[in-house]
Motif scaffolding. Structure first.
Motif, PDB file in Angstrom:
ATOM      1  N   PRO A 493       0.834  -1.155   0.079  1.00 34.08           N
ATOM      2  CA  PRO A 493      -0.079  -0.053   0.162  1.00 34.08           C
ATOM      3  C   PRO A 493       0.870   1.131  -0.116  1.00 34.08           C
ATOM      4  N   ASP A 515      -4.461   1.523  -1.303  1.00 38.91           N
ATOM      5  CA  ASP A 515      -3.910  -0.029  -2.131  1.00 38.91           C
ATOM      6  C   ASP A 515      -3.526   0.643  -3.379  1.00 38.91           C
ATOM      7  N   ILE A 521      -7.931   2.236   1.912  1.00 38.86           N
ATOM      8  CA  ILE A 521      -7.890   0.939   2.997  1.00 38.86           C
ATOM      9  C   ILE A 521      -8.587   1.184   4.394  1.00 38.86           C
ATOM     10  N   THR A 523      -9.109   0.169   8.071  1.00 35.78           N
ATOM     11  CA  THR A 523      -8.556  -0.761   9.147  1.00 35.78           C
ATOM     12  C   THR A 523      -9.721  -1.335  10.241  1.00 35.78           C
ATOM     13  N   GLY A 543      -9.769   5.720   4.687  1.00 33.61           N
ATOM     14  CA  GLY A 543      -8.426   5.364   4.841  1.00 33.61           C
ATOM     15  C   GLY A 543      -7.505   6.350   5.742  1.00 33.61           C
ATOM     16  N   ASP A 569      -8.538  -8.692   0.530  1.00 34.88           N
ATOM     17  CA  ASP A 569      -7.748  -7.792   0.049  1.00 34.88           C
ATOM     18  C   ASP A 569      -6.341  -7.693   0.787  1.00 34.88           C
ATOM     19  N   GLN A 571      -2.642  -7.448   1.753  1.00 33.91           N
ATOM     20  CA  GLN A 571      -1.378  -6.244   1.437  1.00 33.91           C
ATOM     21  C   GLN A 571      -0.151  -6.602   2.219  1.00 33.91           C
TER      22      GLN A 571
END
Length: 628
Positions: A493, A515, A521, A523, A543, A569, A571
């Motif tokens: 990322p 991303d 993204i 969390t 994000g 997804d 990462q």
């Protein structure tokens, strides 16, 4: 001991043999390959030697073995090795299946014979009429194992009948804990059965002074054999019922193929049943006197009478159908090990075959041993019983949790195990493993987790070549059966920081994580997070997260992703440095700079002024500097 250790152990044994190994005593418990002189046992000598983990682990020197076998020993080096230790298989072997098919036909069913012998013609008929009626002479025998349930028919003609499973295969006995063993079976398997009985022909039955009934054996046979799932295996019509899943012939040693039903992991009752039939001719006789000669018995009525007895043997099993399982492949950017694989199954499993003849082994390993309930045979006759040593030794496959845990074979250079994931926890089955079995289970009083998922990094990976390996021999999942889903590539990322506030005590940053495609993204609600100085921060739907840092540091902020095999997804980890720089575009920023310059200049200006007050020294104002 597995294949990897075999070469080293063989060298060690060769060295020990050369210095005349000290012998403790003869090896016991090994079935004799000579028991199979007619057909052979279907295995090589080395394969046979690996079967017997339950034997006494005592190394025997060649000279001692020659003495035991009258100089006839042709033992290989590997056979000598397995005299003193036991073999650990990485996968369930085929050898017990082959051995059992050959050993099965050695069952001594020819001991069963039964006839009623009438008196010879020259006997004194008058004397016979007047003597007490006795049972006919018995010469029949029934052979089984001590654990067989010997049963009697309703008329008493069928005696000591039994149906006993010699082998139910392919199957694996999983030792889960000290008091828990599960027998997993292939739903498309076979039962090797043994059936025996003896026939008791009754003696004459008095119906009065001049009338009697005698019985003559017409025939005795095993009318039918079958394998049933569920139901009552002792019902009279069991072999013609809806519970039948396989039928066999009327021999004493039938081999019956069956097809069991039930979802993977379901517990089932599998029974082997046999129907024994005896047919007697019952004659009603009357005594006839003769004026000119001795009397005689005249048959006035004949009747054929049948007697049947159904006998059975049942085992509780768990169906090991092709389990629902999924494999996931992941691709990493510019890594030495560029691929990742995650395999998850609902049932216990043995491992994964990967391209390049590489295998990932799970927690389980295997050993084979004889079924010691067949170490002796029980021979029953009329009023007598004998126990003899058995020449039959069915082999079983056992799975156990290995103390070495999951590993990679043959070499971990191109494959590395990242994690194993499981749910159910069990105590070590070590106490349930016989003392003579020299394998390496999880230590006693230690808990272990049954693995459901194994995650690994691999150098190369072709989804079409993956094969999941089951706990029962022959049940594997190839690409045709195993759904392989290639998920999104694992990417790294981007992290951007923006200074929101800065003063003498702290700095405030807005951190944005996106991303590879630029999408934010989030969390929050996941296992991923931002980390700074040991503290965790979540990003929102945009994000973003706000992080407060000391103004005197250049903070390093790290994105810690969720496990790449456990998210949609995946990462990689990423970090960034956020320099704590002030902005001179604000009034607070300008005032701060002026204040710092004045504070630094005051000590120097004060020093010059004091020196100027000393006579003869002129330092203030700095005229020479001004002149220049």
């Amino acid at each position: 001991m597995n294949e990897r250790a075999l070469r080293d152990a063989s060298r060690l044994l060769l060295f020990v043999s050369c210095i005349s190994l000290i012998v403790v005593g003869p090896v016991v418990g090994h079935p004799d390959p000579d028991d199979h002189e007619e057909e052979g046992n279907g295995l090589t000598d080395n394969e046979t030697a690996r079967l017997w983990s339950l034997d006494s682990d005592q190394f025997v020197s060649e000279s001692t073995l020659n003495n035991i076998s009258d100089g006839g020993s042709n033992r290989t080096l590997e056979q000598a090795l397995w005299n003193g230790t036991d073999y650990i298989h990485q996968l369930p072997p085929r050898t017990p299946i082959t051995w059992n098919r050959h050993d099965h036909h050695d069952f001594p069913a020819n001991l069963t014979t039964s006839y009623w012998h009438p008196l010879p013609e020259e006997a004194d008929i008058t004397a016979v009429k007047n003597v007490p009626l006795l049972n006919a002479k018995e010469k029949d025998r029934s052979v089984g194992i001590p654990g067989s349930e010997f049963e009697e028919g309703d008329r008493g003609w069928i005696q000591d009948a039994h149906a006993t499973m010699f082998a139910l295969q392919p199957s694996t006995h999983l030792l889960k804990g000290p008091d828990e063993t599960v027998q997993y079976i292939d739903p498309e398997g076979e039962v090797l059965g043994t059936v025996d009985y003896r026939v008791r022909v009754p003696g004459p039955d008095s119906l009065g002074s001049d009338r009697r009934a005698i019985f003559k054996l017409q025939r005795h046979e095993i009318e039918s054999t079958c394998v049933v799932q569920g139901g009552d295996p002792d019902r009279e019509d069991i072999c013609s019922s809806e519970y039948v899943i396989g039928t066999g012939d009327g021999s004493h040693t039938p081999t019956i193929n069956f097809s069991a039903s039930g979802r993977a992991g379901s517990q089932q009752r599998i029974s082997f049943a046999a129907e024994v039939r005896v047919t007697m001719l019952k004659e009603i006789q009357e005594w006839q006197e003769q004026e000119n000669g001795p009397g005689f018995w005249e048959t006035v009525q004949e009747n054929h009478i049948d007697s049947e007895k159904v006998v059975s043997d049942t085992e509780e099993v768990t169906v090991y159908n092709t389990p629902r399982a999924t494999a996931y492949a992941f691709e990493f950017p510019s890594q030495r090990q560029k691929m990742g694989v995650s395999f998850a199954a609902q049932m216990p499993w043995a491992g994964i075959d990967l391209p390049g003849e590489t295998r990932i082994n799970t927690l389980y390993r295997f050993y084979t041993a004889r079924d010691d309930t067949w170490d002796t045979l029980r021979i029953k006759g009329q009023g007598n019983e004998n126990i003899i040593n058995s020449s039959l030794h069915p082999a079983r496959t056992y799975a156990f949790p290995y103390k070495g845990g999951p590993d990679v074979d043959p070499s971990p250079i191109n494959v590395s195990i990242i994690d194993t994931i499981g749910r159910a926890e069990y105590q070590s089955p070590s106490p349930a493993i016989p003392e003579n079995v020299s394998v390496s289970p999880v230590p006693k009083d230690t808990n272990y987790t049954q693995p459901q998922t194994v995650v690994a990094r691999v150098n190369s990976y072709d989804p079409s070549e993956i094969r999941a390996l089951g706990l029962v021999h022959g049940i594997n999942l190839s690409n045709d059966d195993l759904p392989v889903e290639r998920k999104a590539n694992v990417t790294r990322p981007e992290i951007e920081t923006e200074l929101l506030e800065f003063n003498n005590s702290h700095a405030l940053f807005a951190v944005t994580v996106t991303d590879a495609s630029g999408d934010p993204i989030r969390t929050a609600g996941t296992d991923a997070y931002l980390e700074y100085m040991g503290e965790q921060y979540d990003t929102n739907a945009s994000g973003q997260a706000v992080i407060r840092t000391p103004s005197s540091t250049n903070p390093r902020i790290t994105y810690v992703p969720a496990d790449w095999w456990a998210t949609d997804d995946p990462q990689l980890s990423a970090s960034t440095d956020a320099p704590a720089r002030s902005s001179i575009s604000t009034a607070d920023g300008i005032a701060g700079i002026i204040s710092r310059v004045i504070m630094l200049a005051i000590p120097f200006l004060l020093t010059f002024w004091l020196m100027d007050k000393v006579p003869g020294i002129s330092t203030w104002p700095p005229r020479e500097i001004l002149k220049r």
